[in-house]
Design a protein around this motif. Sequence first.
Motif, PDB file in Angstrom:
ATOM      1  N   GLY A   1       2.110  -5.400   5.342  1.00 44.70           N
ATOM      2  CA  GLY A   1       1.591  -5.111   6.677  1.00 44.70           C
ATOM      3  C   GLY A   1       1.352  -6.362   7.508  1.00 44.70           C
ATOM      4  O   GLY A   1       1.507  -6.332   8.728  1.00 44.70           O
TER       5      GLY A   1
ATOM      6  N   ARG B   1       4.743  -7.426   8.942  1.00 49.70           N
ATOM      7  CA  ARG B   1       5.102  -6.404   9.953  1.00 49.70           C
ATOM      8  C   ARG B   1       4.271  -6.618  11.214  1.00 49.70           C
ATOM      9  O   ARG B   1       4.813  -6.672  12.323  1.00 49.70           O
ATOM     10  CB  ARG B   1       4.825  -5.019   9.347  1.00 49.70           C
TER      11      ARG B   1
ATOM     12  N   TYR C   1       4.175   0.607  -6.519  1.00 52.46           N
ATOM     13  CA  TYR C   1       3.099  -0.089  -5.845  1.00 52.46           C
ATOM     14  C   TYR C   1       2.121   0.948  -5.326  1.00 52.46           C
ATOM     15  O   TYR C   1       2.388   1.700  -4.429  1.00 52.46           O
ATOM     16  CB  TYR C   1       3.661  -0.904  -4.672  1.00 52.46           C
TER      17      TYR C   1
ATOM     18  N   ARG D   1      -1.877   0.780  -5.075  1.00 44.14           N
ATOM     19  CA  ARG D   1      -3.067   0.077  -5.525  1.00 44.14           C
ATOM     20  C   ARG D   1      -4.340   0.900  -5.474  1.00 44.14           C
ATOM     21  O   ARG D   1      -5.371   0.464  -5.911  1.00 44.14           O
ATOM     22  CB  ARG D   1      -3.250  -1.223  -4.774  1.00 44.14           C
TER      23      ARG D   1
ATOM     24  N   ASN E   1       7.571  -2.658   5.775  1.00 42.43           N
ATOM     25  CA  ASN E   1       6.431  -3.163   4.992  1.00 42.43           C
ATOM     26  C   ASN E   1       6.905  -3.953   3.782  1.00 42.43           C
ATOM     27  O   ASN E   1       6.105  -4.285   2.909  1.00 42.43           O
ATOM     28  CB  ASN E   1       5.570  -1.993   4.479  1.00 42.43           C
TER      29      ASN E   1
ATOM     30  N   ASP F   1       5.429   7.634  -5.785  1.00 40.16           N
ATOM     31  CA  ASP F   1       4.103   7.818  -5.199  1.00 40.16           C
ATOM     32  C   ASP F   1       4.211   8.764  -4.002  1.00 40.16           C
ATOM     33  O   ASP F   1       4.592   8.346  -2.905  1.00 40.16           O
ATOM     34  CB  ASP F   1       3.542   6.460  -4.754  1.00 40.16           C
TER      35      ASP F   1
ATOM     36  N   ARG G   1       3.212   8.285  -0.176  1.00 40.01           N
ATOM     37  CA  ARG G   1       4.041   7.609   0.830  1.00 40.01           C
ATOM     38  C   ARG G   1       4.536   8.578   1.905  1.00 40.01           C
ATOM     39  O   ARG G   1       4.831   8.167   3.022  1.00 40.01           O
ATOM     40  CB  ARG G   1       5.232   6.927   0.148  1.00 40.01           C
TER      41      ARG G   1
ATOM     42  N   ARG H   1       1.932   8.519   4.305  1.00 43.97           N
ATOM     43  CA  ARG H   1       1.953   7.204   4.954  1.00 43.97           C
ATOM     44  C   ARG H   1       3.041   7.138   6.030  1.00 43.97           C
ATOM     45  O   ARG H   1       2.874   6.496   7.058  1.00 43.97           O
ATOM     46  CB  ARG H   1       2.129   6.090   3.919  1.00 43.97           C
TER      47      ARG H   1
END
Length: 497
Positions: A49, A52, A128, A130, A155, A194, A197, A200
Amino acid sequence: MTQPVPAAQEQLSEVQHRAVSELLRVSPVADDLARRFEAAGFTLALVGGSVRDALLGRLGNDLDFTTDARPEDVLRLVRPWADAVWEVGIAFGTVGLRKDAHEGAEGAEGGAAQSFQIEVTTYRSEAYDRTSRKPEVSYGDSIEEDLVRRDFTVNAMAVALPAKTFIDPHGGLEDLARRELRTPGAPEASFSDDPLRMMRAARFAAQLGFEVADDVVAAMTAMADRIGIVSAERVRDEFNKLLLSPDPRKGLRLLVDTGLAERVIPEIPALRLERDEHHRHKDVYEHSLTVLEQAMDLEEDGPDLTLRLAAILHDIGKPRTRRFEKDGRVSFHHHEVVGAKMTKKRMTALKYSNELVKDVSRLVELHLRFHGYGTGEWTDSAVRRYVRDAGPLLSRLHKLTRSDCTTRNKKKASALSRAYDGLEERIARLQEQEELDAIRPDLDGNDIMRVLGISPGPEVGQAYKHLLELRLENGPMERDEAVAALKEWWAGREDSF
Ligand SMILES: Nc1ncnc2c1ncn2[C@@H]1O[C@H](COP(=O)(O)OP(=O)(O)OP(=O)(O)O)[C@@H](O)[C@H]1O
């Protein structure tokens, strides 16, 4: 890689220009940290981020770094340098720290202090993720291995420091210039790793105003069910970020159109009530999105989660309470009460705090009360009850109620807004009255008798009135001052006999 077309080329150079100035701004701190890592034989790169946002010209003082150093080495390197260190994320490879920096003499502010919030995460060699708090994390050895596991190409870029080498293996810069969200690999594989996402994607679309690539939308639609395995807390946090973004309508539409909302917050897609052929009521879904945007326009101190949740949820009781009456009208009796209960249930399932659940459901419950005001004069006690029931939510209730008017009929809209102005004025008048009514002099009757050495009688009342006048005129006094003023008045009074 294909050569960018001239238009894209122009955009890229604008992007590069912004990035350079952003990087220069954070350079003194970032380079200093990177040199420490370099001296110890490790690499350090600004990532995710932060890169970006630097390219978008909106990098704040939150900096994310990635490194090949293991967390215990990171700790060793940053401890003597940082102003504070956090180890909460260490089991997942993340060390958090704060660095207070002073701008150099050449800095425009000439020495102004800036505080940087920094996270340094060791390369990952697995999904990834976290926040999922998995018991074990496996670390990787190359930055490419780390970047390919990130959610979107925009990202998945890095800038190695202090050399400032740009690392972009997945074409993130081009996607950023095109304002498009793509995954580094196949979206299906990424979303299996994941499923959060998918949320996201909707959040970044709303936050950055980017479009989501067709294959990503298709995978979100096909895999929407998979969001069910993600913890409610992670889903809630993404939903909040989406809702607090500049364009929540865009993110909410994506959630609804892909079927994700059906799994996460089904009360919102349920607002898409099929309208009967007579169009006897407005489209509640579109209405709710508009109410949300109108409420945002009334925000005074930045994005307000309580208000935004209340705005999008205020009518969720409508689908369940809709009745087609015999006289041909449609009714939604008690939808605010039903809606408040539904709000409580959904927000609790999404693990919102009790406080927020209480506030949002209260606003949903009260959003209709004002409509009783328009139909006739409220008594003072009805106004007082409105104020008391809203309590500290009153200013939000004002905003919600005002935004709840989405009629295209200008006359109706301005009549409603005038009626609300009237109510607000009356509330202000009543409040002022009540504050005045609550004012007492600084000494009471007993104090007066004691100070003047007199017994009950008309003088006590006169003294009280005098002190009240002083209190109203000059505001509160210290006790000594009040005693002196009382004695002065008493002496003056005796003199006049
Ligand atoms: N679930 C995830 N899957 C893959 N990559 C992720 C995931 N969560 C975070 N990342 C990576 O970590 C970076 C930081 O994550 P974070 O959630 O803080 O978002 P951000 O991009 O920094 O935006 P913001 O600070 O507005 O939340 C992301 O840019 C991305 O590279």
